[in-house]
Motif scaffolding. Sequence first.
Motif, PDB file in Angstrom:
ATOM      1  N   ASN A  66      33.879  45.664  35.437  1.00 28.03           N
ATOM      2  CA  ASN A  66      34.223  45.053  33.994  1.00 28.03           C
ATOM      3  C   ASN A  66      35.796  45.293  34.097  1.00 28.03           C
ATOM      4  OD1 ASN A  66      33.635  44.703  31.263  1.00 28.03           O
ATOM      5  ND2 ASN A  66      33.630  46.955  30.624  1.00 28.03           N
ATOM      6  N   THR A  67      36.190  44.580  35.032  1.00 22.42           N
ATOM      7  CA  THR A  67      37.590  44.380  35.217  1.00 22.42           C
ATOM      8  C   THR A  67      38.645  43.874  33.942  1.00 22.42           C
ATOM      9  OG1 THR A  67      37.539  44.593  37.656  1.00 22.42           O
ATOM     10  CG2 THR A  67      39.695  43.924  36.825  1.00 22.42           C
ATOM     11  N   LEU A  68      37.896  42.699  33.696  1.00 17.70           N
ATOM     12  CA  LEU A  68      38.608  41.927  32.884  1.00 17.70           C
ATOM     13  C   LEU A  68      38.620  42.658  31.390  1.00 17.70           C
ATOM     14  CD1 LEU A  68      39.316  39.036  31.501  1.00 17.70           C
ATOM     15  CD2 LEU A  68      37.049  38.585  30.611  1.00 17.70           C
ATOM     16  N   GLU A  69      37.438  43.256  30.874  1.00 19.91           N
ATOM     17  CA  GLU A  69      37.756  44.212  29.739  1.00 19.91           C
ATOM     18  C   GLU A  69      38.861  45.360  29.929  1.00 19.91           C
ATOM     19  OE1 GLU A  69      34.966  46.778  26.790  1.00 19.91           O
ATOM     20  OE2 GLU A  69      34.070  45.345  27.952  1.00 19.91           O
ATOM     21  N   LYS A  70      38.917  46.012  31.060  1.00 21.60           N
ATOM     22  CA  LYS A  70      39.647  47.014  31.279  1.00 21.60           C
ATOM     23  C   LYS A  70      40.976  46.581  31.113  1.00 21.60           C
ATOM     24  CE  LYS A  70      36.565  49.706  34.091  1.00 21.60           C
ATOM     25  NZ  LYS A  70      36.101  50.004  35.585  1.00 21.60           N
ATOM     26  N   MET A  71      41.207  45.198  32.020  1.00 22.57           N
ATOM     27  CA  MET A  71      42.830  44.865  31.871  1.00 22.57           C
ATOM     28  C   MET A  71      43.092  44.534  30.531  1.00 22.57           C
ATOM     29  SD  MET A  71      43.948  41.557  33.893  1.00 22.57           S
ATOM     30  CE  MET A  71      43.230  40.184  32.682  1.00 22.57           C
ATOM     31  N   ILE A  72      42.415  44.086  29.962  1.00 24.99           N
ATOM     32  CA  ILE A  72      42.625  43.346  28.431  1.00 24.99           C
ATOM     33  C   ILE A  72      43.086  44.667  27.610  1.00 24.99           C
ATOM     34  CG2 ILE A  72      42.074  42.492  26.477  1.00 24.99           C
ATOM     35  CD1 ILE A  72      42.811  40.298  28.333  1.00 24.99           C
ATOM     36  N   GLN A  73      42.276  45.711  27.576  1.00 22.23           N
ATOM     37  CA  GLN A  73      42.389  46.644  26.764  1.00 22.23           C
ATOM     38  C   GLN A  73      43.837  47.542  27.384  1.00 22.23           C
ATOM     39  OE1 GLN A  73      38.479  48.635  27.217  1.00 22.23           O
ATOM     40  NE2 GLN A  73      37.850  47.677  25.096  1.00 22.23           N
ATOM     41  N   THR A  74      43.958  47.771  28.610  1.00 22.94           N
ATOM     42  CA  THR A  74      45.114  48.500  29.158  1.00 22.94           C
ATOM     43  C   THR A  74      46.370  47.876  28.975  1.00 22.94           C
ATOM     44  OG1 THR A  74      43.539  49.673  30.526  1.00 22.94           O
ATOM     45  CG2 THR A  74      45.725  49.899  31.038  1.00 22.94           C
ATOM     46  N   TYR A  75      46.441  46.623  29.091  1.00 25.15           N
ATOM     47  CA  TYR A  75      47.884  45.776  29.612  1.00 25.15           C
ATOM     48  C   TYR A  75      47.933  44.936  28.515  1.00 25.15           C
ATOM     49  CZ  TYR A  75      47.262  48.330  33.846  1.00 25.15           C
ATOM     50  OH  TYR A  75      47.223  49.210  34.950  1.00 25.15           O
ATOM     51  N   ILE A  76      47.142  44.332  27.864  1.00 21.94           N
ATOM     52  CA  ILE A  76      47.468  43.092  26.925  1.00 21.94           C
ATOM     53  C   ILE A  76      47.138  43.378  25.557  1.00 21.94           C
ATOM     54  CG2 ILE A  76      46.876  40.442  26.614  1.00 21.94           C
ATOM     55  CD1 ILE A  76      46.269  40.379  29.538  1.00 21.94           C
ATOM     56  N   GLY A  77      46.073  43.854  25.160  1.00 24.64           N
ATOM     57  CA  GLY A  77      45.573  44.068  23.723  1.00 24.64           C
ATOM     58  C   GLY A  77      45.491  42.852  22.903  1.00 24.64           C
ATOM     59  N   GLU A  78      45.747  43.066  21.532  1.00 28.88           N
ATOM     60  CA  GLU A  78      45.683  41.936  20.702  1.00 28.88           C
ATOM     61  C   GLU A  78      46.630  40.981  21.059  1.00 28.88           C
ATOM     62  OE1 GLU A  78      44.999  42.768  16.838  1.00 28.88           O
ATOM     63  OE2 GLU A  78      43.110  43.801  17.250  1.00 28.88           O
ATOM     64  N   THR A  79      46.417  39.502  20.718  1.00 27.80           N
ATOM     65  CA  THR A  79      47.388  38.421  21.025  1.00 27.80           C
ATOM     66  C   THR A  79      47.374  37.668  19.687  1.00 27.80           C
ATOM     67  OG1 THR A  79      47.989  36.974  22.536  1.00 27.80           O
ATOM     68  CG2 THR A  79      45.930  36.900  21.903  1.00 27.80           C
ATOM     69  N   ASP A  80      48.399  36.683  19.479  1.00 29.55           N
ATOM     70  CA  ASP A  80      48.569  35.922  18.350  1.00 29.55           C
ATOM     71  C   ASP A  80      47.911  34.639  18.582  1.00 29.55           C
ATOM     72  OD1 ASP A  80      50.402  37.375  16.464  1.00 29.55           O
ATOM     73  OD2 ASP A  80      51.533  37.375  18.223  1.00 29.55           O
ATOM     74  N   ILE A  81      48.253  34.112  19.744  1.00 32.21           N
ATOM     75  CA  ILE A  81      47.626  32.557  20.212  1.00 32.21           C
ATOM     76  C   ILE A  81      47.040  32.873  21.634  1.00 32.21           C
ATOM     77  CG2 ILE A  81      47.998  30.188  20.684  1.00 32.21           C
ATOM     78  CD1 ILE A  81      50.781  30.838  18.832  1.00 32.21           C
TER      79      ILE A  81
END
Length: 434
Positions: free
Chosen positions: A179-194
Amino acid sequence: MNQKRNRIAIYRGSHQIGGCVTEIRTNSHRIIIDFGANLPNSNVEGAMGDEALTQTIFSGEPCDGVLFTHYHGDHIGLYKEIPQNIPLYIGSTAKKLLEILTEKLDSGMKAAEKGLPRIESIKCYFPGQKLEVFGDIHVTPFIVDHSALDAYMFSIETGGKKILFTGDFREHGIIGENNTLEKMIQTYIGETDILITEGTMLSRTNETKQNLIRTESDLGKRAGELFRANKESVILVSSTNLDSIMEFYHALPWGMDFVCDAYQAKLILAAMADKGKYYKQYRPEMIHGKPRRLYIVGNDMEGLGAKENCYKADFSILQRKGFAMLARESNPRFKKIMEHFSDPLIIYSKWTGYLDGKHADPRVKEFIGNHRMEKLHTSGHAYVETIEKLIRLTNPKVIIPMHTECAEKFRTMPVFAAYQERVRVLQDGEAYYF
């Protein structure tokens, strides 16, 4: 006249797979993401040709840099056309693999035509390290799973907005395990505008349903079964699809040997050296305490030897023990070698579109001939449910599809129903202002 100069434009790739070129710009700065060649037999009506594309993008207007998401030709193939004064960027492992590939492609070319000097000049970015060399455009690369090793998506902050550019990605390969993708998004990127996302598999949903091999791990398990049932296996796989190659490598039973040419061995060794510290499937298979040997076909070992755990292939021995050989339909050497095999199984590990239809490659069909064949391949791109997962995790206000033949499906497919009002389908060259 619109005075708001922050904009996104997809010059090629809004309604096709490959040939990608995207521009992100502000009032004073501009970057290009990917500068790819069209895929073979890609004839999208109205798509800009290579020469016109180059003139349009690099017509003398300043450009702070070109970032490549990965080394596939449909994303980097036109790099020679980029003016020498514009810096290029790619991941560090991707650069090493690209140097090996380019050195091979340069063979026999005139000095002025060789690509290696430009490839060697490419600057490297690193996962999670923000690039602040593009003025008011700040780019942070994040490593993603793809059939090209060391591929990246970019989180871009500019004009008070956060843009996530996915490039080509998936989550069913070696890099995407646990589940690397989900962990990366939640930890380092979060919500985005575009969100600018690839949608390759939207036109291949039937193909996905028919394929029982969903993950690279599935591929490895099935490969092991085939190797145990066949003493002579010949694998048609892209030489830079290192995830699949490492699965084949580890799936080979003890007592059987792994065969390839020197070029392929160099790619494997480079991938192991860089990624083995992070992923177990990129570590050598240990047999009685020693790494599995690579047996090299061809007269030239290209500097490889015992130090690299590489040995010259002797088929009088290999055929008694059993083996798997990585081959390329473009190299007549492999066809010649196969003339001496008794009953080899061809394991076809590429996109099925190269077998039939408008993208069919006659070299592939000729190579397979009347031999037994088993298809064993998993996509290098995100399944529809993975794209939906990314949208859910990033919760973008605007979704811009690209690298797809079915951009409008983002508005019509049930899986994306909750987001259809956010989708903004661009035409090639059309600007989206933000």
